[in-house]
Design a protein around this motif. Structure first.
Motif, PDB file in Angstrom:
ATOM      1  N   ALA A  31       0.840  -1.204   0.000  1.00 32.79           N
ATOM      2  CA  ALA A  31       0.000   0.000   0.000  1.00 32.79           C
ATOM      3  C   ALA A  31       0.870   1.248   0.000  1.00 32.79           C
ATOM      4  CB  ALA A  31      -0.924  -0.002   1.215  1.00 32.79           C
ATOM      5  N   ARG A  32       1.975   1.223   0.739  1.00 33.64           N
ATOM      6  CA  ARG A  32       2.894   2.369   0.772  1.00 33.64           C
ATOM      7  C   ARG A  32       3.492   2.615  -0.607  1.00 33.64           C
ATOM      8  NH1 ARG A  32       5.662   0.640   4.423  1.00 33.64           N
ATOM      9  NH2 ARG A  32       4.832   1.834   6.194  1.00 33.64           N
ATOM     10  N   GLU A  33       3.892   1.559  -1.286  1.00 35.71           N
ATOM     11  CA  GLU A  33       4.495   1.728  -2.606  1.00 35.71           C
ATOM     12  C   GLU A  33       3.478   2.249  -3.615  1.00 35.71           C
ATOM     13  OE1 GLU A  33       7.204  -0.706  -5.869  1.00 35.71           O
ATOM     14  OE2 GLU A  33       7.253  -1.227  -3.743  1.00 35.71           O
TER      15      GLU A  33
ATOM     16  N   THR B   4       5.049   5.884  -3.011  1.00 37.19           N
ATOM     17  CA  THR B   4       6.143   5.822  -3.989  1.00 37.19           C
ATOM     18  C   THR B   4       5.642   6.059  -5.411  1.00 37.19           C
ATOM     19  OG1 THR B   4       7.244   4.212  -2.545  1.00 37.19           O
ATOM     20  CG2 THR B   4       8.065   4.433  -4.815  1.00 37.19           C
ATOM     21  N   HIS B   5       4.550   5.379  -5.769  1.00 35.69           N
ATOM     22  CA  HIS B   5       3.985   5.493  -7.128  1.00 35.69           C
ATOM     23  C   HIS B   5       2.588   6.125  -7.079  1.00 35.69           C
ATOM     24  CE1 HIS B   5       7.273   3.144  -8.754  1.00 35.69           C
ATOM     25  NE2 HIS B   5       7.010   2.139  -7.936  1.00 35.69           N
ATOM     26  N   ASP B   6       2.397   7.053  -6.197  1.00 34.91           N
ATOM     27  CA  ASP B   6       1.065   7.622  -5.985  1.00 34.91           C
ATOM     28  C   ASP B   6       0.471   8.200  -7.266  1.00 34.91           C
ATOM     29  OD1 ASP B   6      -1.223   8.489  -4.594  1.00 34.91           O
ATOM     30  OD2 ASP B   6      -0.325  10.440  -4.219  1.00 34.91           O
ATOM     31  N   LEU B   7       1.284   8.912  -8.046  1.00 34.72           N
ATOM     32  CA  LEU B   7       0.772   9.534  -9.263  1.00 34.72           C
ATOM     33  C   LEU B   7       0.282   8.485 -10.256  1.00 34.72           C
ATOM     34  CD1 LEU B   7       0.273  12.065 -10.921  1.00 34.72           C
ATOM     35  CD2 LEU B   7       2.646  11.934 -11.732  1.00 34.72           C
ATOM     36  N   VAL B   8       1.034   7.406 -10.421  1.00 34.15           N
ATOM     37  CA  VAL B   8       0.654   6.344 -11.358  1.00 34.15           C
ATOM     38  C   VAL B   8      -0.627   5.654 -10.915  1.00 34.15           C
ATOM     39  CG1 VAL B   8       1.382   4.155 -12.399  1.00 34.15           C
ATOM     40  CG2 VAL B   8       3.052   5.995 -12.046  1.00 34.15           C
ATOM     41  N   PHE B   9      -0.848   5.571  -9.602  1.00 36.06           N
ATOM     42  CA  PHE B   9      -1.994   4.838  -9.048  1.00 36.06           C
ATOM     43  C   PHE B   9      -3.161   5.765  -8.681  1.00 36.06           C
ATOM     44  CE2 PHE B   9       1.220   1.661  -8.747  1.00 36.06           C
ATOM     45  CZ  PHE B   9       0.594   0.436  -8.622  1.00 36.06           C
TER      46      PHE B   9
ATOM     47  N   GLN C  82      -0.143   4.355 -16.278  1.00 37.60           N
ATOM     48  CA  GLN C  82       0.950   3.978 -17.171  1.00 37.60           C
ATOM     49  C   GLN C  82       1.558   2.671 -16.681  1.00 37.60           C
ATOM     50  OE1 GLN C  82       3.260   7.629 -16.256  1.00 37.60           O
ATOM     51  NE2 GLN C  82       4.920   6.272 -15.643  1.00 37.60           N
ATOM     52  N   ASP C  83       2.355   2.034 -17.516  1.00 39.73           N
ATOM     53  CA  ASP C  83       3.070   0.835 -17.083  1.00 39.73           C
ATOM     54  C   ASP C  83       4.005   1.205 -15.936  1.00 39.73           C
ATOM     55  OD1 ASP C  83       1.789  -0.343 -19.201  1.00 39.73           O
ATOM     56  OD2 ASP C  83       3.590  -0.556 -20.455  1.00 39.73           O
ATOM     57  N   VAL C  84       4.132   0.292 -14.970  1.00 39.06           N
ATOM     58  CA  VAL C  84       4.952   0.599 -13.801  1.00 39.06           C
ATOM     59  C   VAL C  84       5.555  -0.682 -13.230  1.00 39.06           C
ATOM     60  CG1 VAL C  84       2.979   0.420 -12.212  1.00 39.06           C
ATOM     61  CG2 VAL C  84       4.970   1.803 -11.559  1.00 39.06           C
ATOM     62  N   LYS C  85       6.750  -0.547 -12.699  1.00 37.94           N
ATOM     63  CA  LYS C  85       7.386  -1.627 -11.950  1.00 37.94           C
ATOM     64  C   LYS C  85       6.953  -1.487 -10.508  1.00 37.94           C
ATOM     65  CE  LYS C  85      10.520  -4.999 -12.507  1.00 37.94           C
ATOM     66  NZ  LYS C  85      10.447  -6.001 -13.587  1.00 37.94           N
ATOM     67  N   PHE C  86       6.213  -2.471  -9.994  1.00 41.10           N
ATOM     68  CA  PHE C  86       5.609  -2.353  -8.668  1.00 41.10           C
ATOM     69  C   PHE C  86       5.910  -3.602  -7.853  1.00 41.10           C
ATOM     70  CE2 PHE C  86       1.901  -3.377  -5.958  1.00 41.10           C
ATOM     71  CZ  PHE C  86       1.935  -2.292  -5.109  1.00 41.10           C
ATOM     72  N   MET C  87       6.580  -3.411  -6.722  1.00 42.72           N
ATOM     73  CA  MET C  87       6.941  -4.525  -5.834  1.00 42.72           C
ATOM     74  C   MET C  87       7.657  -5.639  -6.602  1.00 42.72           C
ATOM     75  SD  MET C  87       5.881  -3.644  -2.748  1.00 42.72           S
ATOM     76  CE  MET C  87       5.719  -5.135  -1.753  1.00 42.72           C
TER      77      MET C  87
ATOM     78  N   GLU D 196      -0.073   1.123   7.897  1.00 45.00           N
ATOM     79  CA  GLU D 196      -0.669   0.021   8.648  1.00 45.00           C
ATOM     80  C   GLU D 196      -2.141   0.287   8.962  1.00 45.00           C
ATOM     81  OE1 GLU D 196       3.677   0.569   9.897  1.00 45.00           O
ATOM     82  OE2 GLU D 196       1.930   1.823   9.503  1.00 45.00           O
ATOM     83  N   LEU D 197      -2.558   1.545   8.856  1.00 43.07           N
ATOM     84  CA  LEU D 197      -3.926   1.934   9.213  1.00 43.07           C
ATOM     85  C   LEU D 197      -4.392   2.988   8.206  1.00 43.07           C
ATOM     86  CD1 LEU D 197      -6.154   1.537  11.396  1.00 43.07           C
ATOM     87  CD2 LEU D 197      -5.186   3.506  12.586  1.00 43.07           C
ATOM     88  N   ILE D 198      -5.125   2.537   7.185  1.00 42.89           N
ATOM     89  CA  ILE D 198      -5.506   3.451   6.103  1.00 42.89           C
ATOM     90  C   ILE D 198      -7.007   3.358   5.796  1.00 42.89           C
ATOM     91  CG2 ILE D 198      -3.286   3.728   4.961  1.00 42.89           C
ATOM     92  CD1 ILE D 198      -4.055   1.362   3.155  1.00 42.89           C
ATOM     93  N   PRO D 199      -7.875   3.497   6.788  1.00 42.90           N
ATOM     94  CA  PRO D 199      -9.311   3.406   6.514  1.00 42.90           C
ATOM     95  C   PRO D 199      -9.825   4.521   5.614  1.00 42.90           C
ATOM     96  CG  PRO D 199      -8.942   4.266   8.718  1.00 42.90           C
ATOM     97  CD  PRO D 199      -7.614   3.811   8.205  1.00 42.90           C
ATOM     98  N   PHE D 200      -9.108   5.647   5.557  1.00 40.63           N
ATOM     99  CA  PHE D 200      -9.516   6.761   4.699  1.00 40.63           C
ATOM    100  C   PHE D 200      -8.625   6.886   3.462  1.00 40.63           C
ATOM    101  CE2 PHE D 200     -10.887   7.929   9.009  1.00 40.63           C
ATOM    102  CZ  PHE D 200     -12.239   8.146   8.776  1.00 40.63           C
ATOM    103  N   GLY D 201      -7.841   5.855   3.196  1.00 37.55           N
ATOM    104  CA  GLY D 201      -6.933   5.914   2.068  1.00 37.55           C
ATOM    105  C   GLY D 201      -5.720   6.775   2.383  1.00 37.55           C
ATOM    106  N   ALA D 202      -4.956   7.100   1.338  1.00 39.85           N
ATOM    107  CA  ALA D 202      -3.740   7.904   1.507  1.00 39.85           C
ATOM    108  C   ALA D 202      -3.372   8.496   0.160  1.00 39.85           C
ATOM    109  CB  ALA D 202      -2.604   7.034   2.055  1.00 39.85           C
ATOM    110  N   GLY D 203      -2.418   9.405   0.197  1.00 35.04           N
ATOM    111  CA  GLY D 203      -1.946  10.008  -1.035  1.00 35.04           C
ATOM    112  C   GLY D 203      -2.959  10.973  -1.638  1.00 35.04           C
TER     113      GLY D 203
END
Length: 508
Positions: free
Chosen positions: A90-92, A96-101, A379-384, A438-445
């Motif tokens: 979720a962090r990545e 890390t890739h917030d714009l792509v996601f 876009q295409d992305v390298k993820f995990m 670890e706790l993202i009930p409202f999402g992030a980014g």
């Protein structure tokens, strides 16, 4: 006739498979898949992994992730969907890739309900989203705006306490209904300028809002298997959507016209959300049309009403189920409220560490939207370490992350103590504001919920006032462990049965 029907049943499945083959072969030429895809559960022809979602998708996906890993690629019909079930993944995705996601996939029902996805939550990433997000953050959901609404929260929560006090001697109380009414009244006053629960047509409006929320999370087979979209004409889904769209638009059209006639938006003080949006439309940005205003108001109802009352319902349910936790919370609240003959206010809440821990623990165990609103890669992305294609749908299982045994001791237990500062553990500094994955009930980014502060403010105040004024128990001699905690699954997961309690006024 019987023989004819039997022939249809025999030949329909292979015919469907053949037609589907032709459709996929000639309408959508296949592209070479990425070399390193995430692991995938075995899938079936046409439906892919749809059958594995079951009645509780967040639970089913947690179970699958335990077998296949925290990053999975599932095929929901023709839709490739990345399932994220760990804090690191979720962090990545959201940092890390917030714009792509950061985009949203097209969903036909929400697109119709929200005026072509003109709201904040479901609109795709782009210039329009940046504009409406800015309006939401700066003008509707800012800390300053949340503070301006304080008197509404304090008045309506005091009315809630009065209603319960008046009903104590009359038998069991339906807290769920009272919570729904509380949140509806708060949102109506803040967003629309007045309460509608006191008007004759309230029941029909309440039913309309309920239908709207149910459809917002409705499963539409056509989104996953396009050539089966015709089924919605026969199962009634298309008709239900059209009816709700029309009735909701009729209601909102009246609201917007009333505000235009009143011209209150020409003043500076006492503006509700519709007034603010009309002011922006007139003075700042004429491209904020009436449909945009209506869509943003619907965002308020969907994000504010259902989310807040659901968190409050689960919090009270867990406290009643765990009387020692309830007792500790009551001791804290009553200690800080001592000498206040009227009622506690929001200034008192800053001192109540255990109250805030109870809210955090409730959000950990019962994320209101367990599968965060779907995202889509741009876009295409390298993820995990995996190759993810552009246009892949993404589901983040916040519910599974909140119950991850590698992150949380006794992950299935309700233990607010894990978030208390004086407790010697690794979780006490974790918060739900989008910085701790670890706790993202409202999402992030970028796509984190902008209404989080508003929802938490009313939830904390209501819960504090309830445990301050009343002692609660289950009716008919039932004990806490007898409380039904079964989930009713929709886009927002609440209890399947209402929370019915006995309440005794505390006179200490």
């Amino acid at each position: 006739m019987l023989s004819y029907m039997q022939s249809i049943l025999i030949f329909l499945p292979p015919s469907c498979i053949f037609l589907y083959f032709l459709y996929t072969k000639f309408s959508h030429p296949s592209s070479t898949p990425p070399q390193n895809q995430p692991p995938s559960p075995p899938r079936r022809p046409i439906i892919g992994n749809l059958h594995q979602l079951g009645a509780s998708p967040h639970r089913a996906l947690q179970s699958l992730s335990n077998r296949h890993g925290p990053v999975m690629l599932m095929h929901l019909g023709r839709v490739e969907t990345l399932i994220i079930s760990s804090a690191n993944a979720a962090r990545e995705a959201m940092k890390t890739h917030d714009l792509v996601f950061s985009s949203r996939p097209f969903q036909s029902i929400t697109h119709k309900l929200l005026y072509g996805s003109k709201d904040i939550a479901f609109t795709p990433y782009g210039e329009y989203w940046r504009k409406v997000r800015s309006i939401g953050v700066l003008h509707l959901m800012s800390s300053h705006r949340v503070q301006l609404c304080r008197n509404v929260r304090e008045e309506e929560t005091s009315l809630l306490v009065q209603k319960i006090a008046q009903s104590c001697s009359s038998g069991p109380i339906n807290l769920t209904d009272l919570f729904v009414l509380l949140m509806s009244d708060v949102i109506c006053r803040v967003a629309l300028g007045r309460k509608y629960s006191e008007e004759e047509n309230w029941k029909s409006l309440e039913a309309l809002l309920r239908d709207f929320m149910n459809l917002l999370g409705a499963y539409n087979i056509g989104d996953y298997i396009p050539w089966l979209a015709w089924m919605n004409k026969f199962n009634g889904l298309d008709a239900r959507v059209e009816k709700v769209v029309k009735n909701m638009d009729d209601f909102l059209e009246v609201v917007v016209k009333e505000h235009k006639i009143s011209k209150k938006f020409e003043t500076e003080n006492g503006l509700d959300f519709v007034d603010i949006l009309l002011k922006i439309q007139r003075e700042t940005d004429p491209t904020v049309d009436d449909e945009t205003i209506k869509a943003l108001i619907l965002d308020m109802f969907s994000a504010g009403t259902d989310t807040a009352h659901t968190v409050l319902e689960w919090a009270m349910s867990e406290l009643i189920k765990n009387p020692k936790k309830m007792e500790r919370l009551q001791i804290e609240v009553r200690k800080f409220a001592k000498g206040n003959t009227e009622c506690i206010n929001e200034d008192d809440l800053t001192k109540m560490g255990y109250l805030k821990a109870v809210i955090k623990e409730t959000l950990r165990l019962h994320a209101p939207v367990p599968l965060l609103i779907p995202r889509e890669t741009t876009q295409d992305v390298k993820f995990m370490g995996y190759d993810i294609k552009s246009g892949t749908r993404v589901l983040v299982n916040a519910w599974a992350i909140g119950r991850d045994e590698s992150l949380w001791d006794n992950a299935e237990d309700f233990e607010p103590e894990r978030f208390v500062d004086d407790n010697n553990n690794n979780n006490n500094s974790i918060d739900f504001k989008g910085f701790d994955f670890e706790l993202i009930p409202f999402g992030a980014g970028r796509r984190g919920c902008p209404g989080m502060s508003f929802a938490i403010a009313i939830t904390e105040l209501a819960l504090a006032k309830l445990v301050h004024k009343f002692d609660f128990s289950l009716p008919d001699g039932l004990r806490g462990e007898d409380l039904d905690m079964t989930e009713a699954v929709a886009i927002i997961v609440h209890k399947s049965s209402p929370l019915i309690v006995d309440a005794i006024t505390y006179n200490g």
